[in-house]
Design a protein around this motif. Sequence first.
Motif, PDB file in Angstrom:
ATOM      1  N   PHE A  61      48.443  69.032  46.744  1.00 58.03           N
ATOM      2  CA  PHE A  61      48.586  67.853  46.640  1.00 58.03           C
ATOM      3  C   PHE A  61      50.177  67.567  47.137  1.00 58.03           C
ATOM      4  O   PHE A  61      51.099  68.469  46.869  1.00 58.03           O
ATOM      5  N   VAL A  62      50.409  66.292  47.449  1.00 59.69           N
ATOM      6  CA  VAL A  62      51.895  65.901  48.011  1.00 59.69           C
ATOM      7  C   VAL A  62      51.984  64.550  47.422  1.00 59.69           C
ATOM      8  O   VAL A  62      51.172  63.735  47.571  1.00 59.69           O
ATOM      9  N   TRP A  63      53.383  64.252  47.028  1.00 61.06           N
ATOM     10  CA  TRP A  63      53.728  62.967  46.543  1.00 61.06           C
ATOM     11  C   TRP A  63      54.114  62.132  47.917  1.00 61.06           C
ATOM     12  O   TRP A  63      55.199  62.609  48.282  1.00 61.06           O
ATOM     13  N   LEU A  64      53.474  61.176  48.386  1.00 68.13           N
ATOM     14  CA  LEU A  64      53.802  60.370  49.328  1.00 68.13           C
ATOM     15  C   LEU A  64      54.145  58.940  49.059  1.00 68.13           C
ATOM     16  O   LEU A  64      53.788  58.328  48.094  1.00 68.13           O
ATOM     17  N   ILE A  65      55.332  58.502  49.542  1.00 66.83           N
ATOM     18  CA  ILE A  65      55.621  57.037  49.441  1.00 66.83           C
ATOM     19  C   ILE A  65      55.512  56.182  50.520  1.00 66.83           C
ATOM     20  O   ILE A  65      55.889  54.926  50.760  1.00 66.83           O
ATOM     21  N   SER A  66      55.015  56.834  51.810  1.00 63.93           N
ATOM     22  CA  SER A  66      54.487  56.012  52.906  1.00 63.93           C
ATOM     23  C   SER A  66      53.520  56.917  53.410  1.00 63.93           C
ATOM     24  O   SER A  66      53.146  58.258  53.161  1.00 63.93           O
ATOM     25  N   THR A  80      67.305  46.353  55.448  1.00 63.29           N
ATOM     26  CA  THR A  80      68.470  47.410  55.340  1.00 63.29           C
ATOM     27  C   THR A  80      68.427  48.122  54.067  1.00 63.29           C
ATOM     28  O   THR A  80      68.444  47.320  53.120  1.00 63.29           O
ATOM     29  N   PRO A  81      68.522  49.350  53.944  1.00 59.61           N
ATOM     30  CA  PRO A  81      68.346  50.049  52.689  1.00 59.61           C
ATOM     31  C   PRO A  81      69.618  49.623  51.683  1.00 59.61           C
ATOM     32  O   PRO A  81      70.610  49.677  52.040  1.00 59.61           O
ATOM     33  N   ARG A  82      69.094  49.492  50.466  1.00 50.49           N
ATOM     34  CA  ARG A  82      70.362  49.252  49.421  1.00 50.49           C
ATOM     35  C   ARG A  82      70.493  50.438  48.611  1.00 50.49           C
ATOM     36  O   ARG A  82      71.184  50.745  47.595  1.00 50.49           O
ATOM     37  N   PRO A 115      67.362  59.984  51.720  1.00 50.60           N
ATOM     38  CA  PRO A 115      68.024  58.990  52.433  1.00 50.60           C
ATOM     39  C   PRO A 115      67.080  57.934  53.153  1.00 50.60           C
ATOM     40  O   PRO A 115      65.956  58.310  53.501  1.00 50.60           O
ATOM     41  N   ALA A 116      67.137  56.663  52.879  1.00 52.32           N
ATOM     42  CA  ALA A 116      66.422  55.514  53.409  1.00 52.32           C
ATOM     43  C   ALA A 116      66.897  55.400  54.712  1.00 52.32           C
ATOM     44  O   ALA A 116      68.070  55.476  55.000  1.00 52.32           O
ATOM     45  N   PRO A 168      58.471  52.465  53.242  1.00 51.01           N
ATOM     46  CA  PRO A 168      58.774  53.384  52.380  1.00 51.01           C
ATOM     47  C   PRO A 168      59.222  52.913  51.013  1.00 51.01           C
ATOM     48  O   PRO A 168      60.155  52.190  51.048  1.00 51.01           O
ATOM     49  N   LEU A 169      58.866  53.207  49.932  1.00 53.83           N
ATOM     50  CA  LEU A 169      59.289  52.837  48.745  1.00 53.83           C
ATOM     51  C   LEU A 169      60.769  52.818  48.461  1.00 53.83           C
ATOM     52  O   LEU A 169      61.218  54.120  48.395  1.00 53.83           O
ATOM     53  N   GLY A 170      61.344  51.787  48.052  1.00 51.75           N
ATOM     54  CA  GLY A 170      63.007  51.695  47.848  1.00 51.75           C
ATOM     55  C   GLY A 170      63.312  50.177  47.758  1.00 51.75           C
ATOM     56  O   GLY A 170      62.607  49.261  47.673  1.00 51.75           O
TER      57      GLY A 170
END
Length: 282
Positions: A132-137, A188-190, A198-199, A224-226
Amino acid sequence: MSLQLLLRLVVLLGITVPAFATKTVLPPAVAALPPTKAKSGYVQGRVTDSAGQPLAGVMIHIYGTTFAGANTRFERPTGADGRFSQRVPDGIYGVRAEYVLEGETNYTFALHPIDGITARQHDSEEGIGKDFVWLISGLRPGATPGEPGTHNEPNKYYGGSLQISAHEDASTPKPPFADGSTLIAELTPRGPLLDGRPAQPLTFRRTFGPSARSTSYWYPSDIPLGRYTLRLNLETPGQPAKPLTLKQSLDFNGDFQPAVAVDVLPSSSTGTPLPIQITVKP
């Protein structure tokens, strides 16, 4: 016919992943890892993040039916090396992995099976190797991309989404966006992504036809989650891009602003990101 043979026939005849489903593209570091080898009588595997680093403490849920006809279930956490191993009676099993990211708010994630199989169809007599892999997108198992920006798309992805619509009052143009105009969403990433990577800035575009209405929603998906800052610009043929004002739709008393902060995060109750509702002034 024996129960063992019947269960195997059910697996062979069952459609678990549609043939037309698009395979999820794995991060390079994960795709480069060798798959866990199957061992007869065992369910074993490895869990990593998207950088290929092991995830400890992930709860592995193993459930199935033995060839003696008994329903059975096992739970086992991964070790410091991200690996797990569980001996099971001969039977047909499903395996899923659940990861809790602890912090100011705890988030629970269903992790992505590398083989794309979420159903109960693994034969333990042959051995079950399950990574398994943890994906956020990225695409969820069995999903196939459709028309970008439409309402069916958000639930197909591990990433989050926006739901953008036009503000409507007496001054709103009809239609709100001219034929051939393009709405541009800039994120824009915060800070870093939820998994610590890195986002990167993101841009989504939607070009309108003659039937655009203020009630038409646009769903930029698989963000992507952020945490991000959102700005919207409108390009009209023959004119320079025009910045628009916007606000979160549920901020009923809020003013329209040149930019808004959006936290693209899972629901703490379901672990699934919900579309963030945005209203924009044309």
